[in-house]
Design a protein around this motif. Structure first.
Motif, PDB file in Angstrom:
ATOM      1  N   GLN A  14       0.824  -1.206   0.000  1.00 35.25           N
ATOM      2  CA  GLN A  14       0.000   0.000   0.000  1.00 35.25           C
ATOM      3  C   GLN A  14       0.861   1.262   0.000  1.00 35.25           C
ATOM      4  N   ALA A  42       1.012   4.201  -2.883  1.00 35.84           N
ATOM      5  CA  ALA A  42       0.609   5.549  -2.477  1.00 35.84           C
ATOM      6  C   ALA A  42       1.743   6.558  -2.483  1.00 35.84           C
ATOM      7  N   THR A  53       0.323   3.638 -11.802  1.00 36.68           N
ATOM      8  CA  THR A  53      -0.803   3.011 -11.119  1.00 36.68           C
ATOM      9  C   THR A  53      -2.096   3.526 -11.713  1.00 36.68           C
ATOM     10  N   LEU A  64      -5.731   4.330  -6.293  1.00 39.30           N
ATOM     11  CA  LEU A  64      -5.439   5.413  -5.357  1.00 39.30           C
ATOM     12  C   LEU A  64      -6.685   5.853  -4.600  1.00 39.30           C
ATOM     13  N   LEU A 101      -7.331   3.328  -1.884  1.00 39.55           N
ATOM     14  CA  LEU A 101      -6.419   3.461  -0.746  1.00 39.55           C
ATOM     15  C   LEU A 101      -6.658   4.756   0.025  1.00 39.55           C
ATOM     16  N   ALA A 102      -7.072   5.815  -0.657  1.00 43.04           N
ATOM     17  CA  ALA A 102      -7.383   7.065   0.045  1.00 43.04           C
ATOM     18  C   ALA A 102      -8.562   6.867   1.004  1.00 43.04           C
ATOM     19  N   GLY A 159      -7.230   2.623   2.875  1.00 41.26           N
ATOM     20  CA  GLY A 159      -5.864   2.224   3.192  1.00 41.26           C
ATOM     21  C   GLY A 159      -5.728   1.880   4.666  1.00 41.26           C
ATOM     22  N   ARG A 202      -3.498   6.506   3.573  1.00 40.29           N
ATOM     23  CA  ARG A 202      -4.691   7.224   3.116  1.00 40.29           C
ATOM     24  C   ARG A 202      -4.340   8.658   2.705  1.00 40.29           C
ATOM     25  N   ALA A 245      -2.165   8.612  -0.583  1.00 40.77           N
ATOM     26  CA  ALA A 245      -2.954   8.276  -1.768  1.00 40.77           C
ATOM     27  C   ALA A 245      -3.819   9.453  -2.192  1.00 40.77           C
ATOM     28  N   ARG A 287      -1.572  12.037  -3.755  1.00 39.13           N
ATOM     29  CA  ARG A 287      -1.134  11.653  -5.108  1.00 39.13           C
ATOM     30  C   ARG A 287      -2.261  11.812  -6.120  1.00 39.13           C
ATOM     31  N   ALA A 303      -1.779  11.163 -10.572  1.00 39.34           N
ATOM     32  CA  ALA A 303      -0.965   9.946 -10.537  1.00 39.34           C
ATOM     33  C   ALA A 303      -0.308   9.721 -11.882  1.00 39.34           C
TER      34      ALA A 303
END
Length: 226
Positions: free
Chosen positions: A182, A186, A192, A197, A200-201, A204, A210, A213, A216, A221
């Motif tokens: 993870q 991130a 990716t 993302l 995970l935001a 995560g 979090r 991500a 990013r 990204a």
């Protein structure tokens, strides 16, 4: 090539914690470097052409004869660890699987796993999204069968490759992956997908993941491969 996120030793799911080998690299400029996890090592000095028939000598000696004095108090497993890293750095592609299997037969299984883990991270980062990655990861997985950490690490590198290529993946795979995976998605410039993302935001495992991500996503990204 990017550098994957380092391992912090905090576990995220079964088998995600790397073997920790607290050895010492050969002294550089008068100062030994402590090794405490199998994240990518500093690039070793150039080593010429290790061959399969060199493996028994490298594994037995642990280092070139000129590196060690008869009075050297460093434990034998530390010398073998350094020798494994040198051999893995220098091995030809055609001999890589044979050498990895030889290293993993070292009687100090934790040390051997740590050395191979460093090699896996270095090679996977170089091959990621390339045409050779799939065959390479499958061959290494066979050589590493029986080592839970290495098997999982290779599986997660394969998931990174899958996400980067825009191939199908599941939310459970990403949210159930290790902290290392993870963080790599991130916080590093690996190609990716915005979907990964966003997941995970929101979901995560750690606040750091979090936040990274989400940041990013806002920054944009790096695009996945077409």
């Amino acid at each position: 090539m990017f550098s994957p996120a380092p391992d912090t030793g905090r576990s995220g799911g079964s088998g995600s914690r790397p073997p920790r080998y607290r050895g010492r690299r050969p002294t550089t400029a008068g100062r030994p470097t402590t090794i405490d996890d199998p994240s990518l090592p500093a690039t070793p000095g150039p080593v010429g052409g290790a061959r399969p028939d060199d493996a028994p000598r490298l594994l037995a000696d642990g280092a070139h004869a000129g590196d060690i004095s008869p009075a050297d108090p460093e434990p034998a497993e530390h010398r073998r660890f350094a020798g494994h890293l040198r051999a893995l750095e220098a091995v030809a592609d055609a001999d890589e699987v044979t050498l990895v299997a030889s290293v993993l037969r070292d009687p100090d299984r934790g040390m051997a796993s740590s050395a191979v883990g460093r090699h896996v991270d270095r090679r996977a980062a170089a091959l990621l999204t390339g045409p050779r990655f799939t065959d390479w990861s499958a061959a290494l997985a066979d050589a590493c069968a029986g080592d839970d950490f290495l098997v999982r690490r290779l599986r997660e590198w394969t998931l990174l490759d899958t996400v980067a290529r825009g191939e199908p993946w599941s939310a459970d795979e990403v949210t159930g992956a290790s902290d290392w995976f993870q963080r790599t998605v991130a916080t590093t410039p690996v190609p990716t997908s915005p979907e990964a993302l966003r997941l995970l935001a929101e979901r995560g495992r750690t606040r750091r993941v979090r936040h990274a991500a989400d940041h990013r996503l806002r920054q944009g990204a790096p695009p996945r491969l077409p």
